[in-house]
Design a protein around this motif. Structure first.
Motif, PDB file in Angstrom:
ATOM      1  N   ARG A  12       7.405 -47.441  -5.696  1.00 32.06           N
ATOM      2  CA  ARG A  12       7.855 -47.568  -7.719  1.00 32.06           C
ATOM      3  C   ARG A  12       7.491 -49.733  -7.158  1.00 32.06           C
ATOM      4  NH1 ARG A  12      12.347 -45.622  -7.041  1.00 32.06           N
ATOM      5  NH2 ARG A  12      13.741 -47.151  -6.469  1.00 32.06           N
ATOM      6  N   ALA A  15       3.472 -49.558  -7.391  1.00 33.20           N
ATOM      7  CA  ALA A  15       3.458 -49.076  -8.885  1.00 33.20           C
ATOM      8  C   ALA A  15       3.184 -50.193  -9.757  1.00 33.20           C
ATOM      9  CB  ALA A  15       4.535 -47.831  -9.727  1.00 33.20           C
ATOM     10  N   MET A  16       4.740 -50.919  -9.473  1.00 30.31           N
ATOM     11  CA  MET A  16       4.728 -52.493 -10.084  1.00 30.31           C
ATOM     12  C   MET A  16       3.785 -53.544 -10.240  1.00 30.31           C
ATOM     13  SD  MET A  16       8.789 -51.880 -10.711  1.00 30.31           S
ATOM     14  CE  MET A  16       8.743 -53.808 -11.289  1.00 30.31           C
ATOM     15  N   SER A  18       0.795 -53.225  -9.417  1.00 31.83           N
ATOM     16  CA  SER A  18      -0.477 -52.947  -9.609  1.00 31.83           C
ATOM     17  C   SER A  18      -0.566 -52.700 -11.374  1.00 31.83           C
ATOM     18  CB  SER A  18      -0.907 -51.379  -9.234  1.00 31.83           C
ATOM     19  OG  SER A  18      -0.905 -51.090  -7.801  1.00 31.83           O
ATOM     20  N   TRP A  19       0.450 -52.420 -12.008  1.00 28.99           N
ATOM     21  CA  TRP A  19       0.766 -52.547 -12.742  1.00 28.99           C
ATOM     22  C   TRP A  19       0.850 -53.545 -13.407  1.00 28.99           C
ATOM     23  CZ3 TRP A  19       4.434 -55.210 -15.622  1.00 28.99           C
ATOM     24  CH2 TRP A  19       4.251 -54.737 -17.021  1.00 28.99           C
ATOM     25  N   ALA A  20       0.840 -54.462 -13.002  1.00 21.36           N
ATOM     26  CA  ALA A  20       1.094 -56.231 -13.059  1.00 21.36           C
ATOM     27  C   ALA A  20       0.013 -56.852 -13.091  1.00 21.36           C
ATOM     28  CB  ALA A  20       2.359 -56.742 -12.128  1.00 21.36           C
ATOM     29  N   ARG A  21      -1.083 -56.197 -11.703  1.00 23.17           N
ATOM     30  CA  ARG A  21      -2.494 -56.578 -11.332  1.00 23.17           C
ATOM     31  C   ARG A  21      -3.209 -56.168 -13.009  1.00 23.17           C
ATOM     32  NH1 ARG A  21      -1.173 -55.416  -6.234  1.00 23.17           N
ATOM     33  NH2 ARG A  21      -2.349 -53.413  -6.694  1.00 23.17           N
ATOM     34  N   ALA A  22      -2.896 -55.126 -13.646  1.00 23.09           N
ATOM     35  CA  ALA A  22      -3.950 -54.814 -14.092  1.00 23.09           C
ATOM     36  C   ALA A  22      -3.664 -55.962 -15.331  1.00 23.09           C
ATOM     37  CB  ALA A  22      -3.444 -52.915 -14.654  1.00 23.09           C
ATOM     38  N   LEU A  23      -1.923 -55.473 -15.668  1.00 31.27           N
ATOM     39  CA  LEU A  23      -2.109 -56.605 -16.993  1.00 31.27           C
ATOM     40  C   LEU A  23      -2.455 -57.717 -16.850  1.00 31.27           C
ATOM     41  CD1 LEU A  23      -0.022 -56.622 -19.685  1.00 31.27           C
ATOM     42  CD2 LEU A  23       1.702 -57.156 -18.461  1.00 31.27           C
ATOM     43  N   ARG A  26      -6.131 -57.412 -17.900  1.00 31.13           N
ATOM     44  CA  ARG A  26      -6.287 -57.717 -19.067  1.00 31.13           C
ATOM     45  C   ARG A  26      -5.929 -58.700 -20.319  1.00 31.13           C
ATOM     46  NH1 ARG A  26      -2.517 -54.012 -19.896  1.00 31.13           N
ATOM     47  NH2 ARG A  26      -4.364 -52.176 -19.170  1.00 31.13           N
TER      48      ARG A  26
END
Length: 198
Positions: A12, A15-16, A18-23, A26
């Motif tokens: 988790r 995943a968080m 990776s999500w923070a890096r993608a955000l 963006r």
């Protein structure tokens, strides 16, 4: 058993992250800079809004507007041309073409170590010159019952500390660069000889 229980948690976290890096990518793609830049900019606007509200509450907004517009005009049409000419004069070296070997052992650029303390000192003078030059002695004494005499000494002290800190930073950079000073082009004693050389 404990390691198996930790796997979902670590997954988790990954995943968080990776999500923070993608955000972040963006937001940076849409904004054009790092999101931290946007946060700092918002904080600066919030601070400026708070300062403006305090000026309005204090009832001195007319004088503040006059000072702000006058400072902007004086900076753009008087101070900026002056320190541009001064910067060019400081960086101009008529002997540059007389020393062909200067490119092999030139020191790191020093101009920014002069610009930064000078700009900060000038900014402090621009903001506080009525108190530093004792132009508002009577009004300041009526408002806070204090004297403006210490401001000149404090400004000189801060200016001296700024230049001393900048000189120290430049000396540290020179010291760190000293061991590799002889590694420029044409100064490679450890380079193996080429074909046909001893």
């Amino acid at each position: 058993m404990g390691a198996q229980a930790q796997l979902p948690a670590s997954g988790r976290v990954t995943a968080m992250a990776s999500w923070a890096r993608a955000l972040r990518r963006r937001v940076a793609g849409r904004y054009g800079a790092d999101p931290l830049h946007l946060l700092v900019l918002i904080a600066c606007f919030a601070l400026a809004g708070y300062a403006a509200s305090r000026v309005v509450v204090a009832g001195i907004w007319v004088g503040f507007v006059v000072w702000f517009v006058g400072a902007a005009i004086i900076h753009d049409f008087v101070i900026y041309p002056l320190y541009t000419v001064a910067d060019i004069a400081v960086r101009w070296r008529p002997w540059r073409g007389v020393r062909p070997s200067a490119a092999l052992s030139h020191p790191p650029p020093w101009i920014n170590y002069l610009r930064v303390p000078l700009a900060l000192s000038a900014l402090l003078l621009l903001v506080w010159f009525p108190l530093i030059l004792r132009l508002s002695q009577d009004g300041y004494r009526r408002s806070v019952a204090l004297d403006t005499t210490p401001f000149l000494g404090r400004w000189l002290l801060v200016t001296g500390l700024l230049f001393a800190g900048s000189a120290l930073a430049y000396a540290v950079r020179l010291r760190r660069r000293a061991p590799g000073e002889g590694s420029g082009p044409g100064a490679r004693p450890d380079e193996p000889p080429g074909p046909g050389q001893g």
